[in-house]
Design an enzyme around this catalytic site. Structure first.
Site, PDB file in Angstrom:
ATOM      1  N   CYS A  81       0.860  -1.179   0.000  1.00 22.79           N
ATOM      2  CA  CYS A  81       0.000   0.000   0.000  1.00 22.79           C
ATOM      3  C   CYS A  81       0.895   1.227   0.000  1.00 22.79           C
ATOM      4  CB  CYS A  81      -0.987  -0.030   1.168  1.00 22.79           C
ATOM      5  SG  CYS A  81      -0.219  -0.121   2.786  1.00 22.79           S
ATOM      6  N   ARG A  87      -2.301  -0.739   5.440  1.00 20.11           N
ATOM      7  CA  ARG A  87      -3.502  -1.275   4.811  1.00 20.11           C
ATOM      8  C   ARG A  87      -3.219  -2.645   4.193  1.00 20.11           C
ATOM      9  NH1 ARG A  87      -4.892   3.769   1.049  1.00 20.11           N
ATOM     10  NH2 ARG A  87      -2.676   4.117   1.352  1.00 20.11           N
TER      11      ARG A  87
END
Lengths: 146, 301
Positions: free
Chosen positions: B248, B253
């Protein structure tokens, strides 16, 4: 006109933080977070006056205004789930409201790095407060030019 | 395993490792059980202080899991010191939860896994779901008894990818879990997130775009096994035996997606590239693709 003198109210806030150990500084930031004043209802009908602080990870909005006595008032909203950001906003709201425009413009841009939170909170998070301060100063400049 | 698995959820039973998740009801019943430590890990460093699960300890990713100088995680002695201070023993069951649908909780779980902490689980739905279910929250400070967590050297080989690993990996499945705007190159950080110093925008060529939130159900927990299979196997085309890398912006994430692929869908070879876009987007001469399509496999040079 724009020297870089730290106004007394912000200097007091800075000293208040620096006198504490790091964990206590976080606690003090939380207290500031809880003290963030509500935005007066007269701004409810003027959403266009609210500026989004893009440097903050949470939705934070600030409003800078010039009162009749020529002094600056600052208002901010930040979500309860973002207490760190709320705390930053509260420090600036409390430290800036009541200053003259020149005093606001004279606040050193690195004030957020001077209050002893950089390590406890992380440099990245402090960047959000810097964004808030720079936007506040820009709004004051715009009000003066208007 | 110190504390028994949560077998109460038919949803969990479908996952490849049902024991990696716990429900709020299961956790609430077991708060205070010896051998169980609850950890809160949030994006906001003060959120824990505004109210947390009774007895939970806080682990902050910025100030505690990262090395303060080098862009890396703490080392073996650093991790041992941290976990000892938090009152966690090597054989404890650790349940992690946090804000933002467990982004940072999944990230902490992944870091714990780099040190081989065996029994580490997530509270499905994280902090928000716990609160939405009306479960107890307190501002009372948690007291933990320091432990003697052993010094275990971190082993990055299986779960973590470095930039060189990603270059060597090109041609194998890559999952970009950022927002569509970050993927196509119209911006370098998530909408509403600050610019964090990537000089170029776009994605790693051939990476498929699967924003992390596609794995999240309406109640904030993970989607069911069949829904997740439909996304990652049918849509994306991942197959058993694939070597997969997820990335990410800074690896948080993608830890969430890493957890889904590795523990819920059972892919055995999944690595998280934590350097992610803040490294790749600033590195010299690495290939970058822009636009909504994955792009061509670059020729080696």
């Amino acid at each position: 006109m724009t020297g870089t003198a730290l106004p007394e109210a912000l200097a007091e806030i800075r000293d208040e933080f620096l006198e504490l150990d790091e964990p206590e500084r976080l606690q003090l930031l939380l207290e500031y977070s809880n003290e963030l004043p509500e935005v007066p209802s007269r701004y409810d009908e003027h959403p266009e006056l609210r500026e989004r602080v893009a440097e903050c990870q949470s939705p934070v909005y600030i409003i800078l205004d010039l009162e009749e006595d020529g002094r600056v008032s600052m208002h901010a909203t930040a979500p309860r789930e973002a207490p760190t950001t709320r705390g930053f906003a509260s420090i600036l709201v409390q430290g800036i409201t009541g200053l003259t425009p020149d005093e606001v413009l004279g606040i050193p841009d690195d004030f957020p790095q001077s209050i002893g939170l950089t390590r406890a909170v992380s440099p990245l998070r402090i960047a959000g407060m810097t964004g808030m301060l720079l936007r506040a100063k820009r709004q004051v400049r715009a009000k003066l030019a208007a | 395993m110190t504390v028994e698995f949560d077998t109460s959820s038919p949803k969990f039973a479908e996952y490849s490792e049902p024991g990696r998740l716990v429900t709020g009801a299961w956790l609430e019943e077991r708060l205070g059980t010896p051998g169980l430590v609850v950890v809160e890990s949030d994006e906001d460093v003060l959120l824990y202080e505004t109210g947390h699960i009774p007895g939970a300890v806080k682990v902050d990713w910025h100030t505690e899991l990262n090395d303060p100088v080098v862009r890396d995680y703490v080392d073996g002695p650093g991790f041992a010191e941290l976990l000892s201070r938090k009152g966690i023993s090597r054989d404890d069951t650790v349940v992690i939860y946090g804000d933002k649908n467990n982004w940072w909780a999944a990230y902490a779980l992944w870091v714990f896994s780099l040190f081989g902490h065996e029994d580490v689980r997530l509270l499905d739905g994280g902090r928000d779901k716990w609160i939405a279910e009306g479960r107890p929250i307190t501002t009372e400070a948690s007291t933990s008894t320091p432990t003697q967590y052993p010094v275990v050297e971190r082993d990055d080989r299986e779960l973590r990818a470095y930039r060189e690993d990603v270059l060597a990996h090109l041609g194998n499945p890559l999952i970009d879990v950022r927002s569509p705007e970050e993927y196509d190159g119209s911006r370098t950080s998530a909408p509403a997130y600050p610019e964090e110093g990537a000089l170029r925008a776009g994605h790693i060529p051939t990476a498929k775009s699967v924003p992390w939130a596609r794995a999240v159900a309406e109640d904030g927990g993970f989607k069911s096994r069949s829904e997740l299979d439909a996304i990652y196997r049918s849509d994306v085309g991942l197959q058993d035996g694939d070597a997969i890398v997820a990335y990410c912006r800074i690896g948080e994430r993608s830890s969430h997606t890493w957890f889904v692929l590795r523990h819920l869908l059972g892919f055995e070879n999944v690595r998280n590239y934590d350097g992610s876009w803040t490294e790749w987007g600033s590195a010299v001469r690495v290939p970058i693709a822009t636009g909504a399509e994955p792009g061509e496999l670059p020729s080696r040079r």
